[in-house]
Design a protein around this motif. Structure first.
Motif, short mmCIF file in Angstrom:
data_model
loop_
_atom_site.label_atom_id
_atom_site.label_comp_id
_atom_site.label_asym_id
_atom_site.label_seq_id
_atom_site.Cartn_x
_atom_site.Cartn_y
_atom_site.Cartn_z
N THR A 57 -40.89 12.11 -6.05
CA THR A 57 -40.19 11.43 -7.04
C THR A 57 -39.42 12.48 -7.85
OG1 THR A 57 -41.93 11.66 -8.50
CG2 THR A 57 -42.02 9.60 -7.16
N ALA A 60 -36.04 13.12 -6.07
CA ALA A 60 -35.49 11.69 -5.66
C ALA A 60 -33.95 11.97 -5.79
CB ALA A 60 -35.85 10.94 -6.48
N THR A 64 -31.72 6.93 -6.49
CA THR A 64 -32.95 6.40 -6.81
C THR A 64 -33.00 6.00 -8.19
OG1 THR A 64 -33.69 7.85 -4.94
CG2 THR A 64 -35.36 6.61 -6.39
N CYS A 66 -34.67 3.32 -11.44
CA CYS A 66 -35.75 3.00 -11.99
C CYS A 66 -36.18 1.77 -11.24
CB CYS A 66 -35.69 2.65 -13.57
SG CYS A 66 -37.27 2.12 -14.48
N TRP A 69 -39.30 2.62 -8.79
CA TRP A 69 -40.64 3.20 -9.32
C TRP A 69 -41.91 2.70 -8.45
CZ3 TRP A 69 -44.94 1.08 -11.59
CH2 TRP A 69 -44.47 -0.08 -12.11
N CYS A 172 -45.16 8.82 -11.60
CA CYS A 172 -44.22 8.31 -10.77
C CYS A 172 -43.26 7.33 -11.34
CB CYS A 172 -45.18 7.36 -9.55
SG CYS A 172 -46.07 8.63 -8.50
N LEU A 176 -39.02 8.70 -12.74
CA LEU A 176 -38.01 7.95 -12.03
C LEU A 176 -37.25 6.99 -13.20
CD1 LEU A 176 -39.13 6.57 -8.73
CD2 LEU A 176 -37.30 8.20 -9.15
N CYS A 177 -37.99 6.65 -14.30
CA CYS A 177 -37.33 5.68 -15.28
C CYS A 177 -37.14 6.39 -16.68
CB CYS A 177 -38.45 4.42 -15.44
SG CYS A 177 -38.41 3.54 -14.19
#
Length: 188
Positions: A57, A60, A64, A66, A69, A172, A176-177
């Motif tokens: 992650t 990424a 990629t 959100c 996720w 994780c 990503l978010c």
């Protein structure tokens, strides 16, 4: 001379049972060691697997978003659940075996002291009185303090396992978010 011969022959079955119980304890201790090694190996593999998920992650691609996720989160959750179930099942076997070993050791000392067979000893539960050669003796009970300590260590270990899993799953999602929250920390 006849009395000495009779005592020797009456003690032989008792000694055989003592030896048999001693061999059983050694075999059970070996099984416990193997189970403990299995648990350590599984936990180490779990940590490596979770590290790979988290690392994937962090590196990424920019495409990629959100919205994806849940993929590493779900992989992490599935790995955590399966490993936690394996951990608890194996540790349950270890705890049961350790309790049996403790009781067998207490019985072994009792058998040696009072020259009793396992059948005579198994007539009563641990901690209850037993009639032996005209007197009343109490069958020893394994130490409950050792049992309590072992269970506490297992519960703490399971708690740390769950905590580690929660941190990884949150990571994780967070990596990503919340890309703006990264403060110049790049893991790879």
């Amino acid at each position: 001379m006849d009395q000495t011969h009779r005592n020797t022959t009456s003690e032989e079955p008792i000694q055989k049972e003592i030896d048999k119980l001693d061999r059983k304890n050694k075999k059970q201790e070996k099984t416990v060691r193997n189970l403990e090694i299995k648990v350590v190996q599984n936990v180490n593999l779990y940590f490596i697997f979770q590290a790979v998920i988290l690392a994937s992650t962090t590196v990424a691609s920019p495409s990629t978003t959100c919205r994806s996720w849940w993929i590493p989160f779900t992989l992490s959750l599935l790995a955590a659940i399966s490993n936690l179930l394996s951990f608890t099942a194996t540790m349950s076997k270890v705890l049961t075996s350790r309790d049996e070993i403790d009781q067998n050791l207490a019985d072994l000392g009792f058998m040696k002291l009072y020259q009793m067979t396992q059948d005579e000893l198994n007539q009563v539960l641990p901690g209850t009185p037993l009639n032996h050669r005209g007197g009343e003796i109490v069958r020893p009970k394994a130490s409950s303090m050792n049992r309590w300590k072992r269970r506490l260590v297992v519960y703490l270990s399971a708690g740390l396992f769950v905590g580690f899993s929660a941190v990884i799953m949150y990571g994780c999602y967070s990596i990503l978010c919340r890309p703006g929250d990264r403060k110049c920390v790049k893991l790879c």
